[in-house]
Design a protein around this motif. Structure first.
Motif, PDB file in Angstrom:
ATOM      1  N   ILE A  24       2.181  -3.378  -7.271  1.00 52.04           N
ATOM      2  CA  ILE A  24       0.931  -4.154  -7.176  1.00 52.04           C
ATOM      3  C   ILE A  24       0.201  -3.800  -5.879  1.00 52.04           C
ATOM      4  CG2 ILE A  24      -0.049  -6.476  -6.978  1.00 52.04           C
ATOM      5  CD1 ILE A  24       2.351  -7.429  -8.730  1.00 52.04           C
ATOM      6  N   ALA A  25       0.989  -3.785  -4.783  1.00 52.50           N
ATOM      7  CA  ALA A  25       0.367  -3.507  -3.463  1.00 52.50           C
ATOM      8  C   ALA A  25      -0.289  -2.131  -3.468  1.00 52.50           C
ATOM      9  CB  ALA A  25       1.419  -3.590  -2.371  1.00 52.50           C
ATOM     10  N   ILE A  26       0.454  -1.133  -3.931  1.00 51.86           N
ATOM     11  CA  ILE A  26      -0.039   0.246  -3.824  1.00 51.86           C
ATOM     12  C   ILE A  26      -1.203   0.509  -4.789  1.00 51.86           C
ATOM     13  CG2 ILE A  26       0.608   2.689  -4.187  1.00 51.86           C
ATOM     14  CD1 ILE A  26       3.410   1.914  -3.097  1.00 51.86           C
ATOM     15  N   PHE A  27      -1.056   0.058  -6.038  1.00 50.08           N
ATOM     16  CA  PHE A  27      -2.075   0.431  -7.025  1.00 50.08           C
ATOM     17  C   PHE A  27      -3.161  -0.639  -7.220  1.00 50.08           C
ATOM     18  CE2 PHE A  27       1.728   2.942  -8.071  1.00 50.08           C
ATOM     19  CZ  PHE A  27       1.201   4.200  -7.828  1.00 50.08           C
ATOM     20  N   GLN A  28      -2.724  -1.879  -7.398  1.00 43.13           N
ATOM     21  CA  GLN A  28      -3.755  -2.902  -7.656  1.00 43.13           C
ATOM     22  C   GLN A  28      -4.525  -3.270  -6.399  1.00 43.13           C
ATOM     23  OE1 GLN A  28      -2.353  -6.340  -9.796  1.00 43.13           O
ATOM     24  NE2 GLN A  28      -1.565  -5.089 -11.477  1.00 43.13           N
ATOM     25  N   MET A  29      -3.807  -3.375  -5.289  1.00 41.38           N
ATOM     26  CA  MET A  29      -4.480  -3.748  -4.027  1.00 41.38           C
ATOM     27  C   MET A  29      -5.048  -2.513  -3.321  1.00 41.38           C
ATOM     28  SD  MET A  29      -4.208  -6.928  -3.931  1.00 41.38           S
ATOM     29  CE  MET A  29      -3.765  -7.489  -5.554  1.00 41.38           C
ATOM     30  N   LYS A  30      -4.927  -1.363  -3.945  1.00 37.79           N
ATOM     31  CA  LYS A  30      -5.451  -0.085  -3.443  1.00 37.79           C
ATOM     32  C   LYS A  30      -4.877   0.301  -2.074  1.00 37.79           C
ATOM     33  CE  LYS A  30      -9.734   1.183  -4.377  1.00 37.79           C
ATOM     34  NZ  LYS A  30     -11.201   1.099  -4.398  1.00 37.79           N
ATOM     35  N   VAL A  31      -3.638  -0.089  -1.844  1.00 38.81           N
ATOM     36  CA  VAL A  31      -3.012   0.297  -0.574  1.00 38.81           C
ATOM     37  C   VAL A  31      -2.930   1.826  -0.467  1.00 38.81           C
ATOM     38  CG1 VAL A  31      -0.771   0.314   0.637  1.00 38.81           C
ATOM     39  CG2 VAL A  31      -1.772  -1.840  -0.080  1.00 38.81           C
ATOM     40  N   TRP A  32      -2.813   2.509  -1.611  1.00 38.84           N
ATOM     41  CA  TRP A  32      -2.765   3.982  -1.574  1.00 38.84           C
ATOM     42  C   TRP A  32      -4.029   4.545  -0.928  1.00 38.84           C
ATOM     43  CZ3 TRP A  32      -6.508   7.005  -3.683  1.00 38.84           C
ATOM     44  CH2 TRP A  32      -7.369   6.420  -4.617  1.00 38.84           C
ATOM     45  N   GLN A  33      -5.169   3.864  -1.210  1.00 41.29           N
ATOM     46  CA  GLN A  33      -6.449   4.321  -0.643  1.00 41.29           C
ATOM     47  C   GLN A  33      -6.433   4.155   0.882  1.00 41.29           C
ATOM     48  OE1 GLN A  33      -9.843   5.050  -2.319  1.00 41.29           O
ATOM     49  NE2 GLN A  33      -9.922   5.837  -0.238  1.00 41.29           N
ATOM     50  N   TYR A  34      -5.931   2.991   1.333  1.00 39.09           N
ATOM     51  CA  TYR A  34      -5.879   2.746   2.785  1.00 39.09           C
ATOM     52  C   TYR A  34      -4.847   3.673   3.451  1.00 39.09           C
ATOM     53  CZ  TYR A  34      -7.986  -1.448   0.843  1.00 39.09           C
ATOM     54  OH  TYR A  34      -8.772  -2.302   0.125  1.00 39.09           O
ATOM     55  N   LEU A  35      -3.790   3.891   2.694  1.00 37.70           N
ATOM     56  CA  LEU A  35      -2.744   4.795   3.210  1.00 37.70           C
ATOM     57  C   LEU A  35      -3.306   6.206   3.389  1.00 37.70           C
ATOM     58  CD1 LEU A  35       0.342   4.761   3.826  1.00 37.70           C
ATOM     59  CD2 LEU A  35       0.716   5.606   1.539  1.00 37.70           C
ATOM     60  N   LEU A  36      -4.097   6.630   2.421  1.00 35.40           N
ATOM     61  CA  LEU A  36      -4.725   7.951   2.494  1.00 35.40           C
ATOM     62  C   LEU A  36      -5.679   8.013   3.693  1.00 35.40           C
ATOM     63  CD1 LEU A  36      -5.133  10.702   1.026  1.00 35.40           C
ATOM     64  CD2 LEU A  36      -7.101   9.650  -0.118  1.00 35.40           C
ATOM     65  N   ASN A  37      -6.472   6.958   3.864  1.00 35.14           N
ATOM     66  CA  ASN A  37      -7.409   6.923   5.007  1.00 35.14           C
ATOM     67  C   ASN A  37      -6.652   7.008   6.332  1.00 35.14           C
ATOM     68  OD1 ASN A  37      -9.527   6.625   3.258  1.00 35.14           O
ATOM     69  ND2 ASN A  37      -9.600   4.385   3.415  1.00 35.14           N
ATOM     70  N   SER A  38      -5.593   6.187   6.410  1.00 35.72           N
ATOM     71  CA  SER A  38      -4.792   6.200   7.642  1.00 35.72           C
ATOM     72  C   SER A  38      -4.188   7.577   7.877  1.00 35.72           C
ATOM     73  CB  SER A  38      -3.659   5.168   7.541  1.00 35.72           C
ATOM     74  OG  SER A  38      -4.122   3.912   7.926  1.00 35.72           O
ATOM     75  N   THR A  39      -3.734   8.188   6.793  1.00 37.20           N
ATOM     76  CA  THR A  39      -3.100   9.507   6.913  1.00 37.20           C
ATOM     77  C   THR A  39      -4.101  10.544   7.417  1.00 37.20           C
ATOM     78  OG1 THR A  39      -1.666   8.905   5.088  1.00 37.20           O
ATOM     79  CG2 THR A  39      -1.729  11.231   5.662  1.00 37.20           C
ATOM     80  N   PHE A  64      -5.472  14.248  11.610  1.00 38.40           N
ATOM     81  CA  PHE A  64      -6.497  14.944  12.408  1.00 38.40           C
ATOM     82  C   PHE A  64      -6.550  14.408  13.841  1.00 38.40           C
ATOM     83  CE2 PHE A  64      -7.858  15.981   8.103  1.00 38.40           C
ATOM     84  CZ  PHE A  64      -8.073  17.345   8.247  1.00 38.40           C
ATOM     85  N   GLY A  65      -6.378  13.077  13.954  1.00 40.47           N
ATOM     86  CA  GLY A  65      -6.400  12.468  15.294  1.00 40.47           C
ATOM     87  C   GLY A  65      -5.266  12.991  16.162  1.00 40.47           C
ATOM     88  N   THR A  66      -4.059  13.062  15.598  1.00 41.47           N
ATOM     89  CA  THR A  66      -2.900  13.510  16.377  1.00 41.47           C
ATOM     90  C   THR A  66      -3.030  14.991  16.746  1.00 41.47           C
ATOM     91  OG1 THR A  66      -1.565  11.922  15.161  1.00 41.47           O
ATOM     92  CG2 THR A  66      -0.377  13.549  16.462  1.00 41.47           C
ATOM     93  N   ILE A  67      -3.443  15.806  15.762  1.00 45.45           N
ATOM     94  CA  ILE A  67      -3.578  17.246  16.049  1.00 45.45           C
ATOM     95  C   ILE A  67      -4.593  17.458  17.170  1.00 45.45           C
ATOM     96  CG2 ILE A  67      -4.441  19.441  15.118  1.00 45.45           C
ATOM     97  CD1 ILE A  67      -3.229  18.597  12.405  1.00 45.45           C
ATOM     98  N   LEU A  68      -5.740  16.806  17.035  1.00 46.65           N
ATOM     99  CA  LEU A  68      -6.783  16.978  18.066  1.00 46.65           C
ATOM    100  C   LEU A  68      -6.323  16.417  19.408  1.00 46.65           C
ATOM    101  CD1 LEU A  68     -10.037  16.201  16.070  1.00 46.65           C
ATOM    102  CD2 LEU A  68      -9.439  18.355  17.164  1.00 46.65           C
ATOM    103  N   GLN A  69      -5.680  15.249  19.345  1.00 41.52           N
ATOM    104  CA  GLN A  69      -5.246  14.608  20.589  1.00 41.52           C
ATOM    105  C   GLN A  69      -4.235  15.474  21.335  1.00 41.52           C
ATOM    106  OE1 GLN A  69      -2.351  11.212  20.918  1.00 41.52           O
ATOM    107  NE2 GLN A  69      -4.264  10.075  21.113  1.00 41.52           N
ATOM    108  N   VAL A  70      -3.245  15.991  20.620  1.00 40.68           N
ATOM    109  CA  VAL A  70      -2.221  16.811  21.270  1.00 40.68           C
ATOM    110  C   VAL A  70      -2.834  18.128  21.774  1.00 40.68           C
ATOM    111  CG1 VAL A  70      -0.040  18.062  20.920  1.00 40.68           C
ATOM    112  CG2 VAL A  70      -0.316  15.769  20.000  1.00 40.68           C
TER     113      VAL A  70
END
Lengths: 279, 364
Positions: free
Chosen positions: A58-73, A78-84
């Protein structure tokens, strides 16, 4: 005998209290997330009952956590690569090059550690709204708004600077005599020798960016661009979502940090240890 | 192609002048040793030849080309560092081939040159090891191999043997000498060890406080030092130095105790009454069976023997005296002895300037 026994009992009680304090919340989250018994908002359970993966579905598909997970990823990669990358280049200049104003530059970088995020939140928001002249657009409400502000991080710059200072000058000189240019010295000699430190700043940078809450909150207002911490915050105040689903989403949010830590654990420990000895 | 020429070279770090107007010519194929005490500027001078330090003044030529302003990679030189400076993350093969890989040489050529150098230095079995898995001597060889594969015009050595134990040092010294004889590549070698300088150098440049004190062949420096500094710096055991005064009337040198007289060597006419320093190498003193005029009376303080050489350390009215010989000593501590000096080997230095007084009879 009695005194020794009572001190042992006291110790055990103390350890138990510490374990319950630290492990308790995590245990409650874990059990609730896998529990098939639906709980009311604000409730958590400590006893495993009717284990299920339904909450995660439910969390991943119905609540679209996958979408937020993708955004965070996207933001964290990119943030970590650029930062380092930026930190390593800045550290190289600070550690190995003599230039006028180096001390002032170091001081300015250090100053950024002293400013709380909240202080720069409003100016940062205003800057993000500004249109970039050539591109004719602002970075507000884009991934860039969440990535660019975390690229320069004083902690990783200083950590890498200290490590790079410890690399013997003769190695750099030998490389120059061998025909290496500035970039080749940096890539072939300096970077491989500070690998433990790179591992450490990568983990720290990853966790720092992954856990960002305030910045993504002010940088985007499009729900489809939200990162996991911001999304979790908004799910938390939604009464229709049970604690089981919320804790399942929380576990999904925690997983990448744990995986990255475990994957780079050896580098991380070596980096921390070496940093302590080299001061 | 690899002659090195330094003309009026100076180097200052802020207000401190480290190298002062140094001019040196090193012929192609020559093995030149820069020697001097700590702080004399020998390493700085080598780093200037390498391009790791810029010259404040003067010019540096390598193979007839002005390289004063060129970066190290464009000078066609290779350097062996005191600390070896091997890249710790690279294997022996990678260390040795690093310069060729940077230069974009073909793989076959890199492999061939690395293998040749490894074979020459006995490193074939160590090619896949990391520097941390090697002994000091092996690391030193890898550092040499790294220099050799590039086939440069000039080899620069910055005290490469100072981290090795005495036996290994002697062995590697021989290896470097052999390599030089085989390749005849111009080499500049920095050391503070005068044994190394004497045994390896075809030309020795003695530096003092950033200036060239004297340059020449090892034996010319040993036999005819220009100054007290060179005389005392070159030679082990060290040269004996006594204060004396020239007395032409009696044809003698009166030593500082006022009573000991040594026959004045020929060629020093016209210096009557001059205060001098008398220098005599320990091997030119001999223990005489009986006291005699022109002999130094002394008392044995200690006897040091290495098996092949014996040094008798004596106390006398004019100071401590060292006597060395190839024969075993039968003298015991506290024994009174007389010492004779080979007068033709006596060196006289002007006490005021500390420069050697050249006898009129000397042609060298």
């Amino acid at each position: 005998m009695t005194s020794s026994f009572s001190s042992r009992v006291a110790k055990i009680i103390l350890y138990a209290v510490i374990v319950v304090t630290f492990v308790g919340p995590f245990w409650a989250t874990l059990v609730t997330a896998f529990s098939g018994v639906s709980l009311k908002p604000g409730q958590l359970t400590l006893i495993p009952q009717s284990p299920t993966l339904e909450n995660f579905r439910i969390a991943i598909f119905q609540m679209k956590v996958w979408q937020y997970l993708l955004n965070s990823t996207i933001v964290v990669i990119f943030g970590t690569i650029l930062q380092v990358s930026v930190s390593a280049l800045a550290a190289y200049a600070l550690a190995r090059k003599k230039f006028r104003g180096a001390a002032v530059v170091s001081l300015f970088i250090l100053c950024t550690l002293m400013l709380p995020e909240e202080v720069i939140a409003i100016p940062l928001y205003l800057v993000m709204q500004k249109e970039i002249p050539i591109l004719g657009m602002s970075i507000y409400n884009t991934y860039l708004a969440m990535i660019l502000p975390v690229v320069g991080w004083a902690f990783s710059i200083f950590m890498l600077t200290e490590f790079m200072r410890a690399v013997p000058m003769e190695l750099e000189e030998a490389a120059r005599i061998d025909g290496a240019n500035e970039w080749q010295v940096f890539v072939n000699v300096i970077l491989p020798l500070v690998r433990p430190a790179l591992g450490t700043v990568t983990i720290f940078g990853f966790i720092m960016i992954w856990d960002q809450y305030l910045l993504p909150l002010i940088a985007v207002n499009d729900k489809d661009l939200m990162t996991l911490p911001v999304a979790l915050g908004s799910l938390r105040v939604d009464d229709t979502i049970t604690p089981n689903i919320l804790t399942a989403a929380t576990l999904v949010a925690m997983a990448p940090s744990v995986i990255v830590y475990l994957a780079l654990q050896r580098q991380f420990n070596r980096g921390i240890m070496a940093g302590a000895v080299k001061g | 192609m690899g002659a090195v020429s330094l003309q009026g070279v100076s180097k200052s770090f802020g207000a401190v002048d480290v190298i002062k107007d140094v001019s040196i010519d090193i012929n192609e194929g020559e093995f030149c040793v820069l020697i001097g005490p700590s702080g004399s500027g020998k390493s700085t001078l080598l780093r200037m030849i390498a391009g790791l330090e810029t010259a404040t003044d003067g010019s540096i030529h390598i193979g007839g080309r002005d390289v004063t302003e060129l970066p190290p990679k464009d000078r066609d030189i290779a350097m062996v560092f005191q600390s070896y400076a091997l890249y710790p993350q690279m294997t022996v093969r990678e260390n040795m081939s690093f310069a060729l890989r940077l230069a974009g040489r073909p793989k076959e050529e890199i492999q061939k040159k690395t293998d040749e150098a490894a074979q020459m230095l006995g490193l074939e079995k160590l090619l896949d090891r990391l520097p941390k898995e090697l002994s000091g001597g092996q690391r030193q060889r890898v550092a040499m191999g790294r220099a050799i594969v590039r086939n440069p015009s000039v080899f620069l050595f910055d005290e490469p043997l100072s981290n090795l134990d005495a036996k290994l040092r002697s062995q590697v010294r021989g290896e470097i000498r052999d390599l030089h004889h085989r390749w005849r590549t111009t080499s500049v070698y920095v050391t503070h060890d005068q044994v190394e300088a004497m045994t390896m150098g075809e030309k020795i440049v003695v530096l003092r406080d950033g200036r060239v004190e004297q340059a020449g062949t090892p034996l010319s420096l040993y036999d005819y030092p220009d100054s007290v500094f060179v005389a005392t710096f070159i030679g082990s055991p060290a040269i004996n130095m006594f204060e004396a005064k020239i007395d032409e009337t009696s044809g003698t040198l009166i030593l500082a105790d006022g009573s000991t007289r040594i026959p004045l060597p020929s060629g020093y006419a016209g210096h009557d009454g001059k205060n001098v320093l008398l220098g005599i190498r320990p091997e030119y003193l001999e223990v005489a069976p009986t006291a005699h005029i022109g002999f130094l009376n002394a008392r044995v303080h200690a006897v040091e023997t290495t098996g092949s050489d014996t040094v008798v350390i004596c106390d006398s009215a004019v100071g401590q005296i060292l006597v060395s010989s190839k024969s075993r000593s039968t003298h015991s501590n506290g024994e009174q002895i007389s010492l004779s000096l080979a007068s033709e080997k006596i060196l006289l230095f002007d006490k005021a300037t500390e420069r050697r007084m050249v006898p009129t009879t000397q042609t060298t």
